[in-house]
Design a protein around this motif. Structure first.
Motif, short mmCIF file in Angstrom:
data_model
loop_
_atom_site.label_atom_id
_atom_site.label_comp_id
_atom_site.label_asym_id
_atom_site.label_seq_id
_atom_site.Cartn_x
_atom_site.Cartn_y
_atom_site.Cartn_z
N GLY A 21 8.84 -1.42 -7.18
CA GLY A 21 8.24 -3.02 -7.37
C GLY A 21 9.51 -4.09 -6.82
N HIS A 56 11.65 -0.84 -12.25
CA HIS A 56 11.62 -1.14 -10.84
C HIS A 56 12.49 -0.61 -10.13
N ASP A 83 -6.00 1.16 0.42
CA ASP A 83 -5.04 2.42 0.12
C ASP A 83 -5.77 3.55 -1.17
N ALA A 120 0.76 -1.27 -0.16
CA ALA A 120 -0.18 0.05 -0.11
C ALA A 120 0.89 1.22 0.11
N LYS A 164 3.80 1.42 -1.26
CA LYS A 164 4.68 1.45 -2.23
C LYS A 164 3.94 1.71 -3.34
N TYR A 165 2.46 1.51 -3.81
CA TYR A 165 1.82 1.81 -4.81
C TYR A 165 0.97 2.80 -4.45
N PRO A 219 10.38 -8.28 -6.26
CA PRO A 219 10.58 -9.44 -7.11
C PRO A 219 9.18 -10.25 -7.25
N GLY A 220 8.13 -9.72 -6.67
CA GLY A 220 6.55 -10.09 -6.88
C GLY A 220 6.63 -11.38 -6.40
N LEU A 221 7.12 -11.68 -4.99
CA LEU A 221 6.90 -12.81 -4.27
C LEU A 221 5.90 -12.56 -3.19
N GLY A 222 5.93 -11.01 -2.73
CA GLY A 222 5.34 -10.94 -1.62
C GLY A 222 3.95 -11.27 -1.27
N LEU A 223 2.93 -10.96 -2.49
CA LEU A 223 1.79 -11.27 -2.57
C LEU A 223 1.34 -13.12 -2.24
N ILE A 271 -2.72 3.72 -7.01
CA ILE A 271 -2.67 3.48 -8.39
C ILE A 271 -3.62 2.42 -8.83
N GLY A 272 -4.00 1.64 -7.74
CA GLY A 272 -4.95 0.51 -8.23
C GLY A 272 -4.38 -0.47 -8.93
N ILE A 273 -5.25 -1.37 -9.20
CA ILE A 273 -4.84 -2.73 -10.16
C ILE A 273 -5.91 -3.22 -10.90
P1 ADP Z 1 6.35 -6.69 -5.71
O1 ADP Z 1 7.68 -7.47 -4.94
O2 ADP Z 1 6.36 -6.50 -6.92
O3 ADP Z 1 5.60 -5.63 -4.68
P2 ADP Z 1 3.87 -8.51 -4.82
O4 ADP Z 1 3.71 -9.95 -4.67
O5 ADP Z 1 3.97 -7.86 -3.44
O6 ADP Z 1 5.13 -8.03 -5.56
O7 ADP Z 1 2.86 -7.54 -5.75
C1 ADP Z 1 2.58 -7.87 -7.12
C2 ADP Z 1 2.08 -6.81 -7.85
O8 ADP Z 1 0.99 -6.63 -7.31
C3 ADP Z 1 3.10 -5.49 -7.87
O9 ADP Z 1 4.14 -5.59 -8.54
C4 ADP Z 1 2.17 -4.47 -7.96
O10 ADP Z 1 2.20 -4.20 -9.68
C5 ADP Z 1 0.64 -4.92 -7.58
N1 ADP Z 1 0.06 -4.55 -6.35
C6 ADP Z 1 0.44 -5.15 -5.30
N2 ADP Z 1 -0.24 -4.36 -4.13
C7 ADP Z 1 -0.80 -3.24 -4.97
C8 ADP Z 1 -1.31 -2.05 -4.33
N3 ADP Z 1 -1.62 -1.96 -2.89
N4 ADP Z 1 -1.61 -1.23 -5.34
C9 ADP Z 1 -1.39 -1.31 -6.53
N5 ADP Z 1 -0.71 -2.49 -6.83
C10 ADP Z 1 -0.53 -3.42 -6.02
#
Ligand code: ADP
Length: 426
Positions: free
Chosen positions: A342, A332, A306, A279, A281-282, A344-348, A309-311
């Protein structure tokens, strides 16, 4: 002239025309000639007996003889060949017989051909379904193998990176210890090295977590947890980053917010921290991050919202996949808190894995991606409210701390909790 005689007259020219026309498109095959001769022979039998089933064996042979490459290249199917044979037989009957004889032969052939088309169409679709099912299975096996090797690679790479990282960290710490305090400049340079090491360690830890989740070996260590305490700690951890980014983190109390539940405190903290960190970061500077929730029968829903920028809706599932990072990777900034920095895209993927390992679920809502209007994103965590740990031995261990008769105030800050952490009692 009888129908059989009429057929005998057209048989040779029919065979010739079919071979000339079809052998070209199917690539001249040795057995095509023989197969057609057999077909015409059985057609003659069907004509004399009035039973179209005479053709079945050759039709089956024909259909199953379709080669792999025929199917791969979408080569004309047996139904199309049969249509061609029918058209030629009517054409040749017209050319070689008088009108009455031709009409009589066509009327006799018609029901046999209809039966043949029905049979071949059924066989053809059956063969196609089997072929595509096999192909799909092969692709699935290949994908599973690929996913396994990706997962193995992540696991091996993470463990390999960990050793040199520990060495660098150790030596850097030794240099820092040996340097007199007066070497301020070098100390601040070393601080940069430590920051880099910390970031690298976080990435390596994420890689290990992802491979543990992939291999189903991540174990949850259930202990009493109070969400309000956990969120308070999160706020404290993010304070300096929030003021650096001029962002506000609002934690709005809700029903069940101060309720005791059993979860893995460290893993739950990690999951919520990932959502807050995203939240931050974006969402551009000055943004608002709001954490609220509600109590549902048997569940607590925790919401991290948050105004960033949204998704885009088409990415609502992709972001939860490992390496499911959006946008241009080269852009990134690799900062953990910078706007759009951004990772590595592992967090979520890890967050979702942790929540699901608790028996809960995680999803996102967002109107779309728009850096100007900033529709924001809302992440929902649905967490089962466990009033005791799933493991009965642990339940016995915690019974004294969780029973109301102990008169323990969950809000009270006990020294015992301080030694571990102030939001988990474990
Ligand atoms: P990263 O390490 O790239 O942050 P995450 O797995 O945490 O990897 O998130 C994957 C992607 O989801 C991010 O690269 C971003 O594009 C999108 N994202 C995650 N959280 C948000 C958010 N709160 N608002 C907008 N985009 C998000």
């Amino acid at each position: 002239m009888s129908v059989q005689d009429s057929f005998s007259r057209i048989r040779q020219p029919l065979q010739k025309r079919v071979v000339n026309s079809l052998a070209r498109s199917i690539g001249v095959r040795e057995n095509f000639h023989n197969l057609l001769a057999r077909f015409l022979e059985l057609l003659e039998q069907a004509l004399s007996s009035g039973d179209p089933a005479w053709l079945d064996p050759v039709l089956e042979e024909w259909s199953t003889a379709r080669t792999q490459s025929d199917l791969e290249e979408g080569e004309r199917n047996v139904t199309a060949m049969l249509h061609q044979i029918i058209t030629y037989s009517f054409e040749i009957a017209r050319e070689n017989l008088n009108e009455a004889e031709a009409l009589e032969l066509v009327s006799a052939l018609m029901p046999i051909y209809l039966h043949a088309i029905e049979r071949v169409t059924a066989l053809d679709s059956q063969i196609r379904v089997t072929y595509f099912t096999n192909e799909l299975e092969k692709v699935q096996t290949r994908l599973a193998r690929l996913d396994r090797s990706k997962s193995n690679f992540i696991s091996i790479a993470a463990h390999e990176l960990k050793t040199p990282l520990t060495l660098i960290e150790g030596y850097a710490a030794m240099i820092a210890d040996l340097l007199p305090g007066s070497f301020e400049q070098i100390h601040s340079l070393l601080q940069g090295v430590f920051n880099g090491i910390r970031r690298l360690r976080e990435i390596v830890e994420d890689m290990i977590d992802v491979s543990q989740l992939d291999n189903g070996v991540m174990r949850m260590n259930y202990q009493p947890v109070w969400l309000n305490r956990m969120l308070g700690l999160q706020k404290a951890e993010f304070q300096s980053i929030l003021s650096e980014r001029k962002q506000t983190l609002e934690i709005i109390p809700f029903e069940g917010y101060d309720q005791l539940l059993f979860a893995d405190p460290a893993r739950l903290y990690q999951a919520v921290r990932n959502l807050i960190s995203n939240a931050v970061k974006y969402t551009p500077d000055g943004g608002i991050i709001r954490i609220h929730g509600r109590s549902l029968p048997g569940f607590i829903e925790l919401i991290v919202q948050d105004n960033g920028i949204g998704i885009a809706p088409e990415n609502h599932e992709l972001i939860f996949e490992k390496f499911g990072t959006l946008g241009d990777i080269s852009l990134h900034s690799s900062g953990k808190t910078k706007f759009k920095g951004g990772g590595p895209g592992l967090g979520l993927a890890i967050t979702k894995g942790i929540i699901e390992a608790h028996g809960g679920s995680l999803w996102v809502e967002s109107e779309g991606y728009d850096e100007v209007k900033r529709p924001g994103s809302t992440f929902h965590i649905l967490l089962p409210v466990r009033t005791q740990p799933p493991d009965p031995r642990l339940a016995r261990l915690f019974v004294a701390q969780t029973e109301p008769s102990t008169n323990q105030d969950p809000h009270q800050h006990s020294p015992a909790q301080d030694t571990h952490n102030s939001w988990s009692n474990g």
